[in-house]
Design an enzyme around this catalytic site. Sequence first.
Site, PDB file in Angstrom:
ATOM      1  N   ASP A  33      -2.943  -7.332  -5.039  1.00 52.55           N
ATOM      2  CA  ASP A  33      -3.251  -6.164  -4.225  1.00 52.55           C
ATOM      3  C   ASP A  33      -3.827  -5.038  -5.078  1.00 52.55           C
ATOM      4  OD1 ASP A  33      -3.230  -5.654  -1.559  1.00 52.55           O
ATOM      5  OD2 ASP A  33      -1.082  -5.307  -1.396  1.00 52.55           O
ATOM      6  N   CYS A  57       0.794  -1.228   0.000  1.00 50.96           N
ATOM      7  CA  CYS A  57       0.000   0.000   0.000  1.00 50.96           C
ATOM      8  C   CYS A  57       0.832   1.286   0.000  1.00 50.96           C
ATOM      9  CB  CYS A  57      -1.015  -0.007   1.136  1.00 50.96           C
ATOM     10  SG  CYS A  57      -0.452  -0.636   2.710  1.00 50.96           S
ATOM     11  N   LYS A 110     -12.223  -3.569   8.378  1.00 48.98           N
ATOM     12  CA  LYS A 110     -12.199  -4.350   7.140  1.00 48.98           C
ATOM     13  C   LYS A 110     -13.354  -5.336   7.094  1.00 48.98           C
ATOM     14  CE  LYS A 110      -9.106  -7.984   8.928  1.00 48.98           C
ATOM     15  NZ  LYS A 110      -7.833  -8.695   8.761  1.00 48.98           N
ATOM     16  N   HIS A 122      -8.235  -0.549   0.564  1.00 52.52           N
ATOM     17  CA  HIS A 122      -7.263  -1.622   0.347  1.00 52.52           C
ATOM     18  C   HIS A 122      -8.037  -2.899   0.017  1.00 52.52           C
ATOM     19  CE1 HIS A 122      -4.059   0.525   2.868  1.00 52.52           C
ATOM     20  NE2 HIS A 122      -5.170   1.197   3.136  1.00 52.52           N
ATOM     21  N   GLN A 156       0.688 -10.941  -3.254  1.00 55.87           N
ATOM     22  CA  GLN A 156      -0.694 -10.505  -3.058  1.00 55.87           C
ATOM     23  C   GLN A 156      -1.236  -9.900  -4.340  1.00 55.87           C
ATOM     24  OE1 GLN A 156      -0.333  -7.851   0.401  1.00 55.87           O
ATOM     25  NE2 GLN A 156      -1.335  -9.428   1.608  1.00 55.87           N
ATOM     26  N   ARG A 201       7.072 -11.351   5.137  1.00 52.80           N
ATOM     27  CA  ARG A 201       6.715 -11.193   6.540  1.00 52.80           C
ATOM     28  C   ARG A 201       7.408 -12.297   7.335  1.00 52.80           C
ATOM     29  NH1 ARG A 201       0.238  -9.935   5.602  1.00 52.80           N
ATOM     30  NH2 ARG A 201       0.603  -8.168   4.199  1.00 52.80           N
ATOM     31  N   HIS A 203      -5.457  -0.948  -4.637  1.00 53.76           N
ATOM     32  CA  HIS A 203      -5.725   0.202  -3.788  1.00 53.76           C
ATOM     33  C   HIS A 203      -6.493   1.225  -4.611  1.00 53.76           C
ATOM     34  CE1 HIS A 203      -2.352  -1.788  -1.740  1.00 53.76           C
ATOM     35  NE2 HIS A 203      -3.030  -1.439  -0.663  1.00 53.76           N
TER      36      HIS A 203
END
Length: 664
Positions: free
Chosen positions: A403, A354, A486, A532, A401, A383, A405
Amino acid sequence: MITIRLPDGSTKELEDGSTALDLATSIGRRLAKAAVAATVDGAPVDLGTALPDGAEVAVITEDSEAGRAVLRHSTAHVLAQAVLELWPGAHYAIGPSIADGFYYDFELPGGATFSDDDLGRIEEKMRVVMAADQGFVREEHSIEEGLALFSDQPFKREIIEGVANASPDAELSAEAAADIAPDASAVSTYRNDGFVDLCRGPHVASTGRLGHFRLLRVAGAYWRGDEHRPQLQRIYGTAWESDKALAEHLHRLEEAERRDHRRIGAELDLFSFPTEIGSGLAVFHPKGATIRMLMEQYSRERHIEGGYDFAYTPHITKSELFEISGHLDWFAESMYPPMELEEGQRYYLKPMNCPFHILVFRSSQRSYRELPMRLFEFGTVYRYEKSGVVHGLTRVRGMTQDDAHIFCTRQQMGEELGALLTFVLDLLRDFGLADFYLELSTRPPGKAVGTEEEWDEATEALRAVAEGRGLELVMDEGGGAFYGPKISVQARDAIGRHWQVSTIQLDFQLPQRFGLEYVGADNARHQPVMIHRALFGSVERFFAILLEHYAGALPTWLMPVQVVVLPVRDDHNDYAHGAAARLAAASVRVEVDVADEPLNARIRRWKLQKVPYILVVGDDDVAAGTVGVNARSSERAVRDVALDDFLASLSVEIDTKGSPEPHE
């Protein structure tokens, strides 16, 4: 007399001093028989608890989730009692109920360890305790009395001392909170036949109420999940309200083991975790990489159709980026340690995409005409998960991911969230997942940025979108990210397990922290809202979910090899290769397995590889231009099928994302 209010709003009059069991008996014998505990004004209590006048009371039955938790926690106590009888001098730590079961952690004398062979005799001892029908007796103690009572049990003392000292270093884990309240000024215990355990309760009335259980396995576990603390011996078990429920659960466990993606990944040669690379870092082999490519390719196509723009960002960044975003304040424990370069400049492997997408938005002045701006990336993040939680592809240290945004105005927020949830659910259905519920995670106490008003607005916006889908909505109080609440899409697989897949987070905070602006129609500067969204969650985890959902027999469009052609004899090889070339020209992934070993052996090998279609060709097929079709789901082959007819039906199956298996 006292008056008790029931959950349906009705009341019941009982004699003063009546217990929760008396209430259940007054309502009906069946309810009394099924009761294991109760709640009084929302607080769980034992059935033997005397009821206060005017209280609202609900009876907890054995077949409810709350009731099963009571059965499981009570069974965990009996497990500890049995272990201490079999291993005198053992130290016992915590034994909570968990999803579908329970566990208990122990430190055995002299550093001894359990083996799976020990489970049988522990079970036998537990059944002796249960047959004795020993009553669970609740006792209250001061902190000092509790410490004295557990003077020879260091883990119990640590739990009590953590509360007494209110020390952040001794903060209770979620599991230990079942034993003692974080703000307790006293401790409660349960005693049966001399054995005593620290516990908040409630418990069943006596050990004779238990019995439908099984000990499952032995594992190692660090105390409080900290690898720098003692490693304990953990025994996992499961307990249910009946032998039937237990048998059904054990069958589900067997089915889950059969579907384990780690086993399937090895059998189908899809991926591996080489020790030379490190724990939690997967290598995808050619067949696995093909499946992954197809997943990503289809996702990209859908995102293009959905109006997304693509971004690509680096794997590392200077620490400044995560200082601004707040990740170094709130997420550092899950990040890899920094690399110090360029005269002390610290670089981090990115745990999130992000902040990078924020910089794309901030790279130039934005107008309201550009909003909503939807950025999408297959971004690899890293991670540092603790070694004890790394698990196949479902919990890794390096993941990709899908991902997105989305930057939009406050006015666009509701419509964008609604369209986004529709997009997410539709794409998940394309991969064959269809049974969903939604989970709404709210502000995490003590670990959040932003005002209460901003969090309330964001939470209510997500709630409105979720409730508008007609799906079950459950609350996850305190489970949000540090920057916003979320929605999590929870999918049920083929054997009824729940998997968290997609997440949608509404964020007012990071746009503030990075000073994001756009110029509105009024020529004034405004702050955008940021959404997100990870659709697969991660490619690796979703890959594992699909493998287990389909038990490796993926839909035809996702299989790395869709068709294999088997000539019966060597003189059929040329025809087999010609048929394969015809299929390959239509973009079918096909292989030929020439006749250098018996036909049945080759069929068996490809069946184990779960190939959707095995085509067998012999003399008649060469003469007529046909094939024998052996579908993955069929016991018998269909002979004399024209190759063009097979290709036509296969093309429809691929285009509609179908399978050889009949639809239920």
